[in-house]
Design a protein around this motif. Structure first.
Motif, PDB file in Angstrom:
ATOM      1  N   GLN A 128     -28.077 -55.327 113.193  1.00 30.24           N
ATOM      2  CA  GLN A 128     -28.548 -55.710 111.881  1.00 30.24           C
ATOM      3  C   GLN A 128     -27.295 -55.731 110.995  1.00 30.24           C
ATOM      4  N   ARG A 129     -27.030 -56.878 110.365  1.00 28.96           N
ATOM      5  CA  ARG A 129     -25.752 -57.113 109.693  1.00 28.96           C
ATOM      6  C   ARG A 129     -25.952 -57.165 108.185  1.00 28.96           C
ATOM      7  N   PHE A 130     -25.005 -56.565 107.468  1.00 31.64           N
ATOM      8  CA  PHE A 130     -25.104 -56.500 106.016  1.00 31.64           C
ATOM      9  C   PHE A 130     -23.747 -56.773 105.380  1.00 31.64           C
ATOM     10  N   LEU A 131     -23.779 -57.444 104.242  1.00 31.73           N
ATOM     11  CA  LEU A 131     -22.640 -57.418 103.335  1.00 31.73           C
ATOM     12  C   LEU A 131     -22.855 -56.266 102.366  1.00 31.73           C
ATOM     13  N   LEU A 132     -21.783 -55.581 102.022  1.00 25.50           N
ATOM     14  CA  LEU A 132     -21.882 -54.405 101.156  1.00 25.50           C
ATOM     15  C   LEU A 132     -21.224 -54.684  99.815  1.00 25.50           C
ATOM     16  N   ASP A 133     -21.984 -54.455  98.764  1.00 25.77           N
ATOM     17  CA  ASP A 133     -21.501 -54.620  97.394  1.00 25.77           C
ATOM     18  C   ASP A 133     -21.281 -53.234  96.799  1.00 25.77           C
ATOM     19  N   HIS A 134     -20.039 -52.945  96.463  1.00 30.34           N
ATOM     20  CA  HIS A 134     -19.713 -51.632  95.907  1.00 30.34           C
ATOM     21  C   HIS A 134     -19.888 -51.604  94.394  1.00 30.34           C
ATOM     22  N   GLY A 135     -20.070 -52.776  93.798  1.00 32.12           N
ATOM     23  CA  GLY A 135     -20.308 -52.850  92.366  1.00 32.12           C
ATOM     24  C   GLY A 135     -19.135 -52.327  91.558  1.00 32.12           C
ATOM     25  N   ALA A 136     -19.441 -51.837  90.350  1.00 30.11           N
ATOM     26  CA  ALA A 136     -18.399 -51.330  89.462  1.00 30.11           C
ATOM     27  C   ALA A 136     -17.694 -50.110  90.040  1.00 30.11           C
ATOM     28  N   ALA A 137     -18.343 -49.409  90.981  1.00 28.82           N
ATOM     29  CA  ALA A 137     -17.739 -48.217  91.575  1.00 28.82           C
ATOM     30  C   ALA A 137     -16.482 -48.543  92.368  1.00 28.82           C
ATOM     31  N   ALA A 138     -16.325 -49.805  92.770  1.00 28.94           N
ATOM     32  CA  ALA A 138     -15.109 -50.188  93.487  1.00 28.94           C
ATOM     33  C   ALA A 138     -13.868 -49.946  92.635  1.00 28.94           C
ATOM     34  N   ARG A 139     -14.030 -49.991  91.306  1.00 28.99           N
ATOM     35  CA  ARG A 139     -12.878 -49.823  90.414  1.00 28.99           C
ATOM     36  C   ARG A 139     -12.369 -48.386  90.389  1.00 28.99           C
ATOM     37  N   THR A 140     -13.137 -47.450  90.927  1.00 34.06           N
ATOM     38  CA  THR A 140     -12.680 -46.068  90.943  1.00 34.06           C
ATOM     39  C   THR A 140     -11.590 -45.825  91.975  1.00 34.06           C
ATOM     40  N   GLY A 141     -11.533 -46.665  93.014  1.00 35.74           N
ATOM     41  CA  GLY A 141     -10.611 -46.430  94.111  1.00 35.74           C
ATOM     42  C   GLY A 141     -11.013 -45.282  95.010  1.00 35.74           C
ATOM     43  N   LEU A 142     -12.270 -44.868  94.947  1.00 34.70           N
ATOM     44  CA  LEU A 142     -12.743 -43.697  95.684  1.00 34.70           C
ATOM     45  C   LEU A 142     -13.826 -44.058  96.693  1.00 34.70           C
ATOM     46  N   ALA A 143     -13.690 -45.217  97.316  1.00 33.00           N
ATOM     47  CA  ALA A 143     -14.729 -45.685  98.229  1.00 33.00           C
ATOM     48  C   ALA A 143     -15.016 -44.676  99.336  1.00 33.00           C
ATOM     49  N   TRP A 144     -13.961 -44.082  99.913  1.00 33.96           N
ATOM     50  CA  TRP A 144     -14.196 -43.168 101.020  1.00 33.96           C
ATOM     51  C   TRP A 144     -14.752 -41.827 100.563  1.00 33.96           C
ATOM     52  N   GLU A 145     -14.474 -41.431  99.335  1.00 39.01           N
ATOM     53  CA  GLU A 145     -15.143 -40.256  98.793  1.00 39.01           C
ATOM     54  C   GLU A 145     -16.635 -40.538  98.630  1.00 39.01           C
ATOM     55  N   HIS A 146     -16.964 -41.769  98.245  1.00 35.25           N
ATOM     56  CA  HIS A 146     -18.377 -42.131  98.096  1.00 35.25           C
ATOM     57  C   HIS A 146     -19.100 -42.067  99.436  1.00 35.25           C
ATOM     58  N   PHE A 147     -18.431 -42.524 100.494  1.00 32.07           N
ATOM     59  CA  PHE A 147     -19.058 -42.427 101.810  1.00 32.07           C
ATOM     60  C   PHE A 147     -19.142 -40.981 102.273  1.00 32.07           C
ATOM     61  N   ALA A 148     -18.026 -40.247 102.168  1.00 35.65           N
ATOM     62  CA  ALA A 148     -17.992 -38.887 102.717  1.00 35.65           C
ATOM     63  C   ALA A 148     -18.956 -37.955 102.002  1.00 35.65           C
ATOM     64  N   SER A 149     -19.094 -38.106 100.705  1.00 36.04           N
ATOM     65  CA  SER A 149     -19.979 -37.224  99.936  1.00 36.04           C
ATOM     66  C   SER A 149     -21.397 -37.763  99.832  1.00 36.04           C
ATOM     67  N   GLY A 150     -21.523 -39.106  99.889  1.00 33.04           N
ATOM     68  CA  GLY A 150     -22.817 -39.723  99.632  1.00 33.04           C
ATOM     69  C   GLY A 150     -23.151 -39.802  98.158  1.00 33.04           C
ATOM     70  N   TRP A 151     -22.177 -39.538  97.299  1.00 31.94           N
ATOM     71  CA  TRP A 151     -22.417 -39.490  95.861  1.00 31.94           C
ATOM     72  C   TRP A 151     -21.790 -40.677  95.142  1.00 31.94           C
ATOM     73  N   THR A 152     -22.482 -41.141  94.108  1.00 36.49           N
ATOM     74  CA  THR A 152     -21.922 -42.139  93.199  1.00 36.49           C
ATOM     75  C   THR A 152     -20.914 -41.469  92.262  1.00 36.49           C
ATOM     76  N   PRO A 153     -20.076 -42.257  91.576  1.00 31.78           N
ATOM     77  CA  PRO A 153     -19.173 -41.664  90.582  1.00 31.78           C
ATOM     78  C   PRO A 153     -19.922 -40.900  89.495  1.00 31.78           C
ATOM     79  N   GLU A 154     -21.102 -41.377  89.138  1.00 32.21           N
ATOM     80  CA  GLU A 154     -21.872 -40.715  88.080  1.00 32.21           C
ATOM     81  C   GLU A 154     -22.320 -39.326  88.522  1.00 32.21           C
TER      82      GLU A 154
END
Length: 538
Positions: free
Chosen positions: A39-65
């Motif tokens: 099952q294939r997906f494109l992933l949109d990181h939205g405004a959170a991409a501007r944080t530069g913390l994509a891997w923190e988002h994956f590792a923690s499961g948390w949004t910047p907020e």
């Protein structure tokens, strides 16, 4: 063979727009086989991409907020200084009732997860954590068998001025991927053969895209220079070697399910020169009426051209010559950069936390203006991505000069100044989008955020403002950056129907991993599983 539930492969910086034609052409056979049953997906990181913390988002499961972290850069208001900080969050998998093995996931702090086996900050592009292994002696085992990560010297390299050095980097990254493949396979099949969840992340495509992108983008301003051809070869070869890693790990472990993903895409670097050099000088001129940046004559003659660094000269050294030399204390003169491979042996093998995961940003050109920040109405923060402007707000900053009642008008003025800037090379505006994170409550803006965040329209090497004049041109630092629109995810396993799942949030990857294990982390996580009920075969 032991039963393995889920293999997660993070392809850091893998750009699906570039990679999918290679998959279609059969040049990446392992990813093609995986794609065709996923099952294939494109992933949109939205405004959170501007944080530069994509891997923190994956590792923690948390949004910047939820994390309260808008970037990896902290503004230390009492000192008018900035530092880059690693993660302070626990990885979601540390609380799972599962046997977990990890190899090099960025921003995954396993210091408080003794039941998680593996290694972090081994050869990650942006590790976000200090080197660590569980158990503590694992670092020595890895060094004895495979040596330290062999591509360490290339992780942040920008070899574009030299075709020879570009090809040398290509060979270095392929060596890094070879050792990563061998070490991760050993870890998952020999050292820790019993596991329910394994997470392996490869940072080489991230490194390669930042260094080689001018070779694959025909519209890139550096596409015609001699290093473009070896750069194009380098990126393609890294993707092919990465495919070998994917195929090897799947074949060696035979997991019940596989998730292969990248949190975001790559493209031309639009940020280094505008955010690190041009924006700080623009705001300094606006605030003081003075110039600090002094370009060499070889750059300053024509604002419409893209300066080319001579072979052997680094961007950092070349740009440093454009500023007055700062005074340096005896302590600063005695500081020595310790290579990451040495730091790993010093701190990781003992199993104790390293001295610090906080890093100085004094190397960034924006920091050259720091001595004047306390007297300026607003200034540019050091940044790795979009432009970030901090208002010197009274009641929030130690020596604030702007009253809260004047805040909105000042932000309007700043945005106007920014939108008046044009790229002399193209004649186009340099600004694509302006966000104001502090608009609703500027006094509550935290130390990792900015009052104005600027997304740049293109790879400007110079700004031209109608009253503040021309700033630049300045050479490229990295030729590639985080400008691709989408990441991607392939999710395969028994009962998962193959097909196109459309565009989903990048925050949905972590819940997918938990759902595939039929687990719920102890702390809440954001997003929802990519696998809706309709994707599961009945």
């Amino acid at each position: 063979m032991p039963q393995h539930d889920l293999l997660v492969i993070g392809l850091d910086g893998f750009d699906i727009t570039y990679g999918e034609p290679l998959i279609d052409a059969g040049e990446l056979p392992a990813l093609r086989e995986l794609r065709d049953r996923s099952q294939r997906f494109l992933l949109d990181h939205g405004a959170a991409a501007r944080t530069g913390l994509a891997w923190e988002h994956f590792a923690s499961g948390w949004t910047p907020e939820r994390a309260g972290r808008a970037s990896a850069v902290d503004f230390k208001g009492a000192e008018y200084n900035t530092v880059q900080r690693g993660t302070r969050l626990s990885p979601f998998f540390s609380s799972l009732d599962a046997r977990v093995v990890v190899f090099d996931p960025p921003y995954a702090d396993i210091s408080d997860a003794p039941d998680v086996h593996g290694v972090v900050s081994w050869g990650a592009h942006d590790p976000g954590v200090v080197p660590r292994t569980n158990p503590p002696g694992l670092r020595q085992e890895l060094d004895d068998r495979f040596g330290p990560y062999p591509a360490d010297r290339w992780t942040y390299a920008s070899p574009w001025p030299s075709a020879e050095r570009t090809d040398e980097m290509r060979r270095g990254l392929l060596d890094g991927l070879r050792v990563r493949r061998e070490a991760s396979r050993w870890l998952l099949t020999e050292r820790f053969p019993e596991w329910d969840l394994a997470i392996v992340v490869a940072g080489e495509p991230h490194t390669a895209a930042e260094a080689f992108w001018h070779g694959v983008d025909p519209t890139h301003p550096l596409h015609a220079i001699p290093s473009a051809a070896p750069a194009a070869q380098g990126l393609a070869d890294v993707y092919r070697s990465l495919d070998d890693l994917v195929g090897d790990l799947i074949a060696a472990t035979s997991p019940n399910a596989v998730v292969a993903f990248s949190m975001g895409g790559m493209g031309t670097n639009n940020s280094d020169v505008p955010s690190m050099v041009l924006l700080p000088e623009l705001l300094y001129r606006w605030a003081t009426g003075e110039n600090l940046l002094q370009l060499p004559g070889a750059w300053a003659g024509d604002p419409t051209w893209v300066p080319i660094l001579p072979e052997g000269e680094t961007w950092k050294a070349a740009v440093a010559e454009c500023f007055p030399r700062p005074s340096r204390s005896v302590t600063a003169r005695l500081k020595v950069r310790v290579p990451r491979s040495v730091r790993a042996r010093l701190h990781g093998s003992a199993g104790t936390r390293a001295l610090t995961d906080t890093h100085s940003l004094d190397w960034q050109p924006a920091s050259r203006y720091r001595s004047r920040w306390s007297t300026m109405r607003a200034f540019a923060l050091p940044s790795f991505y979009d432009g970030r402007v901090r208002v010197n707000l009274r009641g929030r900053e130690t020596a604030g000069v702007v009253d809260v009642v004047d805040y909105s008008a000042l932000c309007d003025e700043l945005e106007g100044v920014l939108r008046e800037c044009r790229d002399p090379r193209t004649g186009e505006p340099v600004v694509d989008h302006v966000a104001r994170p502090g608009a609703s409550d500027p006094l509550a803006l935290d130390a990792t955020d900015a009052d104005i965040v600027v997304t740049w329209r293109g790879p400007a090497c110079a700004f031209e403002h109608p009253t503040l004049g021309i700033i630049g041109p300045v050479p490229f630092r990295r030729t590639g950056g985080h400008t691709g629109p989408y990441g991607f995810a392939y999710v395969a396993g028994e009962g998962i129907e193959a097909g196109d799942g459309g565009v989903r949030s990048a925050f949905d990857v972590t819940p997918t991993v938990a759902a595939l294990l039929d687990q719920a982390p102890a702390a809440p996580i954001d997003g929802t599983s990519l696998l809706r009920q309709s994707t599961i075969a009945g």
